[in-house]
Design an enzyme around this catalytic site. Structure first.
Site, short mmCIF file in Angstrom:
data_model
loop_
_atom_site.label_atom_id
_atom_site.label_comp_id
_atom_site.label_asym_id
_atom_site.label_seq_id
_atom_site.Cartn_x
_atom_site.Cartn_y
_atom_site.Cartn_z
NE ARG A 38 -3.99 1.96 2.40
CZ ARG A 38 -4.21 2.90 3.30
NH1 ARG A 38 -3.41 3.02 4.36
NH2 ARG A 38 -5.24 3.73 3.19
CB ILE A 64 -5.62 5.89 -0.72
CG1 ILE A 64 -5.47 4.35 -0.84
CG2 ILE A 64 -4.95 6.41 0.53
CD1 ILE A 64 -4.01 3.89 -0.95
CB SER A 65 -10.75 3.41 0.50
OG SER A 65 -11.60 4.08 -0.39
CG HIS A 66 -10.57 3.97 6.34
ND1 HIS A 66 -11.23 5.02 5.74
CD2 HIS A 66 -10.29 4.37 7.61
CE1 HIS A 66 -11.34 6.00 6.60
NE2 HIS A 66 -10.78 5.65 7.74
#
Length: 217
Positions: A38, A64-66
């Site tokens: 990530r 950017i999502s969890h």
């Protein structure tokens, strides 16, 4: 591109265990998240925080999502190898890479030109086979359909009919539907033989809004 070293891999393993403890059961999803670094999708200033369960800005007003959200949506999609998946909202490319790592053939649309160019270059560095497109996600990709799965990674005010038409019978759409300003419900919609949608609800989430047309940048 940033390296993926032993320390990063260790942080990823810890994050995966946290996701498992939060209820993510799909081992295919957890393995993919463990394999996709990530931190390479984030600015280097976020490196120390890349494996926390937090969202971060990626430019062009997007995030950017969890990791939990990525894992949750990926689980709902129930990916099988070689499924064709349409993603609406490429963003950083992280979610697309998780789906590709799960064995999906990913087609992804981004409306922000600057973000699209940045992510396309990163995916090329990563030797990814993900096909990226600059365009209006509401229109989908009729030339490449129909799709087994469609994932929408922004809060949609409605379910675009064009996307329903590009979904195979038995296929699924996962979408955070914004039915009012403060309430987004995660839905999984399965297309029936008659074209209707079987609706399942999976709680409240928070996403940036899904917009029409191309971005301004």
């Amino acid at each position: 591109m940033q390296e993926d070293n032993y320390r990063h891999k260790g942080m990823r393993r810890i994050m995966v265990e946290e996701l498992r403890n939060k209820g993510i059961k799909d081992e295919n999803v957890l393995t993919a998240i463990n394999n996709v670094p990530r931190h390479v999708f984030l600015d280097s200033s976020f490196l120390e925080f890349a494996y926390q369960d937090k969202a971060f800005p990626i430019g062009s007003g997007q995030t950017i999502s969890h990791p939990y959200t990525v894992a949750f949506q990926s689980s709902l999609l129930d990916i099988k190898k070689n499924m064709k998946v349409l993603e609406i909202g490429t963003g950083s490319g992280y979610q697309a890479c998780v789906l590709a790592e799960m064995g999906a053939k990913v087609f992804s649309i981004e409306r922000q030109r600057k973000l699209y160019m940045k992510t396309k270059a990163l995916l090329s560095e990563l030797n990814s086979r993900i096909k990226t497109f600059l365009g209006d996600g509401n229109k989908g990709l009729p030339t490449y359909g129909p799709f087994d799965r469609i994932l929408i990674t922004a809060a949609a005010p409605e379910i675009p009919q064009t996307l329903i038409e590009q979904l195979k019978v038995g296929g699924m759409i996962v979408i955070p539907l914004c039915e009012n300003e403060d309430h987004q419900t995660m839905l999984r919609l399965t297309k029936q033989e008659d074209g209707s949608l079987l609706r399942e609800e999976y709680g409240d989430f928070k996403f940036v809004p899904m917009l029409k047309g191309l971005g301004e940048d």
